[in-house]
Design an enzyme around this catalytic site. Structure first.
Site, PDB file in Angstrom:
ATOM      1  N   TRP A 135       0.865  -1.185   0.000  1.00  0.00           N
ATOM      2  CA  TRP A 135       0.000   0.000   0.000  1.00  0.00           C
ATOM      3  C   TRP A 135       0.903   1.236   0.000  1.00  0.00           C
ATOM      4  CZ3 TRP A 135      -0.375   3.932   3.788  1.00  0.00           C
ATOM      5  CH2 TRP A 135      -1.282   4.939   3.435  1.00  0.00           C
ATOM      6  N   GLU A 148      -3.010  -3.029  -2.421  1.00  0.00           N
ATOM      7  CA  GLU A 148      -4.152  -2.455  -1.696  1.00  0.00           C
ATOM      8  C   GLU A 148      -4.471  -1.065  -2.227  1.00  0.00           C
ATOM      9  OE1 GLU A 148      -3.320  -1.758   2.455  1.00  0.00           O
ATOM     10  OE2 GLU A 148      -5.417  -1.348   2.941  1.00  0.00           O
ATOM     11  N   LYS A 152      -6.899   2.510  -2.655  1.00  0.00           N
ATOM     12  CA  LYS A 152      -7.553   3.434  -1.732  1.00  0.00           C
ATOM     13  C   LYS A 152      -8.197   4.555  -2.527  1.00  0.00           C
ATOM     14  CE  LYS A 152      -6.474   5.927   2.512  1.00  0.00           C
ATOM     15  NZ  LYS A 152      -5.676   5.847   3.742  1.00  0.00           N
ATOM     16  N   ASP A 177      -9.520  -3.264   1.404  1.00  0.00           N
ATOM     17  CA  ASP A 177      -9.663  -2.711   2.758  1.00  0.00           C
ATOM     18  C   ASP A 177     -11.025  -2.036   2.794  1.00  0.00           C
ATOM     19  OD1 ASP A 177      -9.656  -0.552   4.734  1.00  0.00           O
ATOM     20  OD2 ASP A 177      -7.523  -0.952   5.042  1.00  0.00           O
ATOM     21  N   HIS A 204     -11.578   1.726   2.364  1.00  0.00           N
ATOM     22  CA  HIS A 204     -10.955   2.385   1.214  1.00  0.00           C
ATOM     23  C   HIS A 204     -11.864   2.619   0.024  1.00  0.00           C
ATOM     24  CE1 HIS A 204      -6.526   1.498   2.460  1.00  0.00           C
ATOM     25  NE2 HIS A 204      -7.227   2.074   3.404  1.00  0.00           N
ATOM     26  N   HIS A 228      -8.311  -6.403   4.285  1.00  0.00           N
ATOM     27  CA  HIS A 228      -8.029  -5.662   5.509  1.00  0.00           C
ATOM     28  C   HIS A 228      -9.382  -5.332   6.093  1.00  0.00           C
ATOM     29  CE1 HIS A 228      -3.731  -3.799   5.270  1.00  0.00           C
ATOM     30  NE2 HIS A 228      -3.738  -5.081   5.561  1.00  0.00           N
ATOM     31  N   ASP A 245     -11.883   6.888   6.324  1.00  0.00           N
ATOM     32  CA  ASP A 245     -11.059   5.701   6.596  1.00  0.00           C
ATOM     33  C   ASP A 245     -10.418   5.823   7.978  1.00  0.00           C
ATOM     34  OD1 ASP A 245      -9.611   3.353   6.177  1.00  0.00           O
ATOM     35  OD2 ASP A 245      -7.937   4.436   5.266  1.00  0.00           O
ATOM     36  N   ASP A 303     -10.281   3.823  10.563  1.00  0.00           N
ATOM     37  CA  ASP A 303      -9.672   2.646  11.194  1.00  0.00           C
ATOM     38  C   ASP A 303     -10.065   2.458  12.653  1.00  0.00           C
ATOM     39  OD1 ASP A 303      -8.068   1.349   9.029  1.00  0.00           O
ATOM     40  OD2 ASP A 303      -7.155   3.326   8.927  1.00  0.00           O
ATOM     41  N   ASP A 335      -7.028  -4.401  10.180  1.00  0.00           N
ATOM     42  CA  ASP A 335      -6.281  -3.147  10.015  1.00  0.00           C
ATOM     43  C   ASP A 335      -7.032  -2.009  10.690  1.00  0.00           C
ATOM     44  OD1 ASP A 335      -4.666  -1.084   9.242  1.00  0.00           O
ATOM     45  OD2 ASP A 335      -5.340  -1.047   7.152  1.00  0.00           O
TER      46      ASP A 335
END
Ligand code: RNT
Ligand code: ZN
Length: 417
Positions: free
Chosen positions: A183, A224, A226, A257, A260, A284, A292, A294, A324
């Site tokens: 990423w 990955e 985004k 992810d 993303h 993820h 995003d 997390d 993640d």
């Protein structure tokens, strides 16, 4: 009633749908989740207190974050002791452990810088996954693999190559393939004048990284994508289309992810499409709150849908599940345990769903009964199966694990100044 007695009752309830809960328990036990090391120290790494960069942020300053490899490993141990089953650890290159005053920049990393992690994993029977770290570094101010500066781009290409060799070493030592996930944060805050050239450079950089000789049965490379990052709102080089095409053309994996994509775009819906065209897929799993962000993975609707797509498409061996998230505002060991257990709960919930029966209702066009059934199933005694699963795997059931975290905080974490 004991946990076992409740389990027996639940077993009967699910048996009425033809679901064998003993088998569910056996299967779930064998599904490894890759636990990300970076929840333990707010994505800090061991290179020495640089700022987290790349448009990702760990907010909060809850006391007790791990400051050294020893502390991080101890915290991982504590978390794993409260999570049923045997899992994997997901490392970032920034967690290299240098010994005897030695240092190596990211373009010079070698397997030996991760020997301590291999030793740690071996002793515990864990697999290791890996991530090159293309952020939090003086040469990662805005562009890495897509940099227009050839010296910088070369530096990061070399970093990627080192990481493949390190992952190969993990796989050889531990006897289980290692996922290397790429990423990069590269992007523009405002409207670019050229969207193609940075992507062409990224494509070339990836080609160069993958051109080295590495064992493809041991090292699984994923990319990955985004949609945007903080400071890269208008354009990210590594977009979804870019990587999906790149992965398809080069026989590597996509990593999705779920933070993303656009907020109403669901990774759960992407999984079956990806599975139709790819042998393997990596995830993820995170929880985006408005962006995003997390946040810690909760047992929410999208997590359940993600798990259902994996389970009902018989893809437990094809989808590589990693977590993640990084929440610095709460106890970090608790964050891991909550997220890991929730991922497992969601898989169990999917396995305790009469998927064939529900699919038949869909095919018959019986949407009335389908809706009714999907709703009623939510109140089936799933928790009784979960608690039994914890009990027979030697970890505390229900919220009983939390007192361990509280004493660990009191005895260990709170002493970290
Ligand atoms: C960032 C990506 C990436 C990182 C980790 C730390 O938006 O999700 O996977 O979170 O590599
Ligand atoms: Zn991610």
């Amino acid at each position: 009633m004991t946990i076992k007695e409740k389990y027996e009752a639940a077993k009967e309830a699910y048996a009425a749908f033809g679901i064998n809960t003993d088998e569910v328990i056996e299967t779930l036990k064998s599904v490894p989740i890759s636990m990300h090391c970076w929840q333990g120290d707010d994505v800090g790494g061991f290179e020495g207190a640089g700022e987290l960069s790349g448009g990702i942020q760990a907010t909060g300053n809850y006391p007790g974050k791990a400051r050294t490899p020893e502390e991080l490993m101890a915290d991982i141990d504590k978390a794993l002791s409260l999570i049923p089953g045997t899992h994997r650890i997901n490392l970032h290159a920034s967690y290299a452990i240098f010994e005897n005053g030695e240092k190596a920049d990211r373009n010079k990393l070698e397997p030996k810088h991760f020997a301590k992690w291999v030793e740690f994993a071996k002793e515990r029977g864990l697999g290791l996954d890996f991530n090159p770290t293309y952020f939090s570094h003086p040469l990662a101010e805005q562009f890495t693999l897509s940099s227009p500066d050839e010296t910088i781009r070369k530096f990061w290409i070399d970093h990627g190559k080192c990481c493949l060799k390190i992952a190969e070493y993990f796989a050889t030592e531990l006897g289980t393939p290692s996922l290397v996930n790429i990423w990069i944060p590269d992007g523009y805050k405002d409207i670019p004048a050229d969207r193609m050239a940075p992507r062409a450079r990224l494509k070339d950089s990836l080609d160069q990284i993958l051109s080295i000789d590495y064992d493809k049965s041991k090292v699984l490379v994923a990319v990955e994508s985004k949609v945007f990052g903080i400071g890269m709102e208008s354009y990210t080089v590594g977009s979804h289309e870019f990587y999906m095409n790149y992965a398809a053309q080069n026989g590597i994996l996509c990593l999705l992810d779920n933070g993303h994509y656009h907020p109403t775009e669901m990774v759960s819906d992407k999984i079956p499409s990806m599975l139709l065209f790819n042998e393997k897929l990596a995830l993820h799993v995170t929880r985006p709150v408005r962006w995003d962000s997390d946040h810690v993975v909760l047992f929410d609707d999208e997590l359940k849908e993600i798990a259902k797509e994996i389970v009902r498409n018989d893809a437990l061996n094809r989808v590589i599940i990693g977590l993640d998230f990084f929440d610095a505002s709460i106890n970090r060991v608790s964050a891991w345990v909550v997220g890991m257990r929730n991922m497992q709960k969601a898989l169990m919930y999917a396995m305790l769903t009469p998927n064939k029966k529900l699919a038949a209702l869909q095919n018959e066009g019986n949407f009335t009964e389908l809706m009714m059934m999907q709703e009623e199933l939510k109140f089936y005694p799933f928790a009784d199966v979960w608690n039994y699963f914890c009990e027979i795997n030697g970890v505390p059931a229900k919220e009983d694990w939390f007192k361990d975290v509280v004493s660990y905080e009191k005895d260990v974490l709170s002493k970290r100044a």
